[in-house]
Design an enzyme around this catalytic site. Structure first.
Site, PDB file in Angstrom:
ATOM      1  N   GLN A 186       0.954  -0.918   0.141  1.00 52.12           N
ATOM      2  CA  GLN A 186       0.476   0.168   0.284  1.00 52.12           C
ATOM      3  C   GLN A 186       0.959   1.699  -0.185  1.00 52.12           C
ATOM      4  O   GLN A 186       1.206   1.747   0.811  1.00 52.12           O
ATOM      5  CB  GLN A 186      -0.880   0.178   1.113  1.00 52.12           C
ATOM      6  N   ARG A 193      -4.180   3.185   4.626  1.00 51.58           N
ATOM      7  CA  ARG A 193      -3.692   3.857   3.976  1.00 51.58           C
ATOM      8  C   ARG A 193      -4.431   3.238   3.006  1.00 51.58           C
ATOM      9  O   ARG A 193      -4.669   1.976   2.417  1.00 51.58           O
ATOM     10  CB  ARG A 193      -2.232   3.929   4.061  1.00 51.58           C
ATOM     11  N   ALA A 238     -11.276   1.291   4.619  1.00 54.19           N
ATOM     12  CA  ALA A 238     -10.690   0.671   4.199  1.00 54.19           C
ATOM     13  C   ALA A 238     -10.204   1.952   3.150  1.00 54.19           C
ATOM     14  O   ALA A 238     -10.025   2.889   2.904  1.00 54.19           O
ATOM     15  CB  ALA A 238     -11.575  -0.073   3.324  1.00 54.19           C
ATOM     16  N   HIS A 239      -8.892   0.800   2.633  1.00 58.43           N
ATOM     17  CA  HIS A 239      -7.545   1.859   1.458  1.00 58.43           C
ATOM     18  C   HIS A 239      -8.077   2.849   0.750  1.00 58.43           C
ATOM     19  O   HIS A 239      -9.508   2.224  -0.231  1.00 58.43           O
ATOM     20  CB  HIS A 239      -7.140   1.156   1.042  1.00 58.43           C
ATOM     21  N   GLY A 240      -8.542   3.593   0.409  1.00 56.94           N
ATOM     22  CA  GLY A 240      -8.618   5.342  -1.236  1.00 56.94           C
ATOM     23  C   GLY A 240     -10.621   5.066  -0.732  1.00 56.94           C
ATOM     24  O   GLY A 240     -10.796   5.974  -1.698  1.00 56.94           O
TER      25      GLY A 240
END
Length: 342
Positions: A199, A219, A240-242
């Site tokens: 990530q 991240r 969660a990511h993004g």
């Protein structure tokens, strides 16, 4: 800890409101209408609780002028008692402020840039090239990873973990046990097992954000996960990511938001809502508790996806009928077709 007390006149000046009673009368805590005693301040926020006023023994009552006649004691007359209570709660808060300086047991990298007014508590760890703004407090056991930046007047409660490359704006409050910047759940499947996708993004937290305890914000895989200004997040939330959360949105406990989803501005997400990944949610959207959001929402409004609580025997019957719906729909369609050919 010294007990704070405030006079009726001081409280009126703090709220910029009218008052009735003894100017020097002091109260030291906020309590409910039913339990309040002479050293307590209380408030009447909803009409249904007005029945408690005749028996109320509070030292000071926050109330609308139109409802004040039932109470004969000291009063603060306001337009919105609940908002007044919210403002007053700040000055009654009992919390030991971390004084400027670095505790002897803290570990701080030489390359870290820390404003002289920052307070860093016991056993905290501050990584390389970290920047921390004026008036920020870092409680015991916190970790701030390399290259992260914290703005002015932030507060990290005990045992907050901030990974490398995380940015916090001004006036951010993070409660104990929360993790910011942990790896997103990214893996590529192969015949030999899962291959980790490292990530490479970060986490960016805006101004005036509050994050509850034991929450995780991952991240991004490539782009940053973004929490915009004024967002409030409860305990035990996973982002969660993004993901991007729009300005002024509120997220209650046990919510899960999958990767690369965008939540609009001023949304309200009630407890235990599950939101799918790679979708967009319109501004001013409200999800009832337990809602499962599988597709994007393009129009603001209130949404829900589960039936209300019901008696168990009725729930069992309805659950059986639910499994029969497909067959019933096919039979109905056949009957309609047969009827149309007559």
């Amino acid at each position: 800890m010294a007990v704070k007390s405030f006079s009726l006149k001081y409280l009126a000046e703090f709220l910029d409101c009218e008052w009735v009673g003894e100017a020097t009368y002091e109260v030291s805590a906020i309590e409910t209408l039913e339990l309040a005693q002479g050293n307590h301040l209380t408030f009447l926020a909803q009409d249904k609780f007005a029945k408690h006023l005749p028996a109320c023994r509070a030292g000071v009552l926050v109330v609308k002028a139109a409802q004040s006649d039932t109470f004969e004691g000291n009063k603060l007359l306001v337009d919105d008692p609940y908002m007044a209570y919210a403002k007053l709660s700040r000055i009654f808060e009992r919390r030991n402020v971390i004084r400027p300086g670095i505790h002897p047991s803290a570990v701080v990298a030489d390359s870290a840039v820390i404003d002289p007014s920052v307070g860093i508590g016991p056993n905290a760890v501050i990584g390389e090239h970290v920047k921390i703004g004026a008036g920020t407090e870092i409680s015991a056991g916190c970790v701030v990873g390399d290259g992260s930046q914290l703005g002015d007047r932030c507060l990290l409660h005990a045992n907050v973990t901030i990974y490398a490359g995380v940015f916090l704006g001004n006036d951010v409050k993070v409660h104990g046990g929360t993790v910011l910047g942990s790896d997103g759940f990214g893996f590529a499947p192969t015949q030999k097992g899962w291959v980790k996708i490292h990530q490479l993004g970060g986490v960016r937290i805006g101004n005036r954000v509050e994050i509850g305890s034991n929450t995780s914000i991952d991240r991004g895989a490539l782009t940053d996960t973004v929490i915009e200004d004024g967002v409030i997040i409860d305990n035990l939330v996973h982002i969660a990511h993004g993901v991007r959360i729009g300005e002024g949105s509120a997220i209650a406990g046990c919510v899960g938001i999958a990767g690369s989803t965008t939540i609009g501005k001023n949304c309200q997400i009630a407890g235990a809502v599950a939101i799918n990944g790679h979708i967009d949610i319109a501004d001013n959207t409200y999800f009832h508790g337990g809602t499962i959001v599988t597709k994007g929402i393009t129009e603001s409004g209130a949404y829900a996806s589960i039936p209300p609580v019901q008696e168990v025997r009725k729930w069992r019957r309805n659950s059986v009928r639910y499994t029969q719906l497909d067959d019933m729909a096919a039979r109905l369609k056949a009957l309609e077709k047969a009827a149309s050919t007559r």
